[in-house]
Design a protein around this motif. Structure first.
Motif: not given
Length: 230
Positions: A96-103, A42-49, A80-83
């Motif tokens: 976080e993108l690396a973590r997600a892609d690794g899984r 809901k934040l819509g910010t890089s930190e939120g994403w 992560a891509q949106k962040a």
């Protein structure tokens, strides 16, 4: 601009209600990953994403049922891509993108998995470029080198088995009280045939006091894997 401002106001309002500066991190620490994800997007910010990506990955790893895991890693990847799109200098977003892609490599076909291997490497390197002291990225990069070299395809991506141990040691030196670093190191040592060293790392992890729900899940894993060592 307006979206970011509204997101900031929302974060501040929630913080006042909760009486703390970062309520989403608190939700993640408490293992309330679905609540954290819903609040973060809901934040819509890089930190939120970024927080949404972390919450989604943790839910997939620790709490989701078998059929739910892949879709939640997809959500983590998307967040992560949106962040990154919101802030290209956010090291945690690349991590976080690396973590997600690794899984996700575990759930996709072999060709897609090979493409994800390059993505994981590049995003971990970007994380370290932006934050040279990022311990988690070192652990993930160590695991990346381990997996690709053991699969015999490391030469395709520049993986180097000689980097595995140094990367783990650097990470643990940076964050000696982080349970997951020792658990992952122990698992890697076991795969490398260094059973006695693996046992020491599991025991070192189990000697630490858990601070978060993830820590408790990781300690349960450490107990299982230690008991399974031959």
């Amino acid at each position: 601009m307006r979206k970011s401002f509204v997101g900031l106001l929302l974060l501040l309002w929630v913080g006042l209600v909760w009486g703390q500066s970062d309520p989403i991190s608190r939700l993640i620490d408490d293992g309330k990953y679905l609540e954290a994800y819903a609040a973060a997007i809901k934040l819509g910010t890089s930190e939120g994403w970024t927080q949404a990506a972390k919450a989604a990955s943790f839910y997939a790893s620790y709490q989701a049922k078998e059929g739910e895991r892949g879709p939640w890693y997809d959500r983590a990847e998307d967040a992560a891509q949106k962040a990154i799109a919101s802030d290209k200098n956010n090291p945690e977003a690349y991590f976080e993108l690396a973590r997600a892609d690794g899984r996700l490599a575990q759930f996709r076909g072999i060709l897609q998995s090979l493409n994800l291997a390059a993505s994981v490497r590049d995003n971990l390197n970007k994380t370290l470029q932006l934050n040279p002291k990022h311990a988690g990225a070192r652990v993930a990069l160590a695991l990346w080198n381990l997996e690709l070299t053991q699969k015999g395809v490391g030469w395709l991506y520049g993986a180097d088995g000689g980097r595995i141990i140094p990367l783990f040691e650097e990470a643990i030196k940076l964050e000696p009280e982080e349970i997951i670093h020792k658990v992952e190191y122990a698992g890697a040592l076991a795969k490398l045939g260094r059973v006695a060293d693996a046992r020491k790392q599991y025991e070192a992890a189990l000697a630490l006091t858990p601070k978060t729900a993830a820590d408790r899940y990781d300690l349960e894993r450490a107990k299982r894997e230690l008991a399974a060592l031959k």
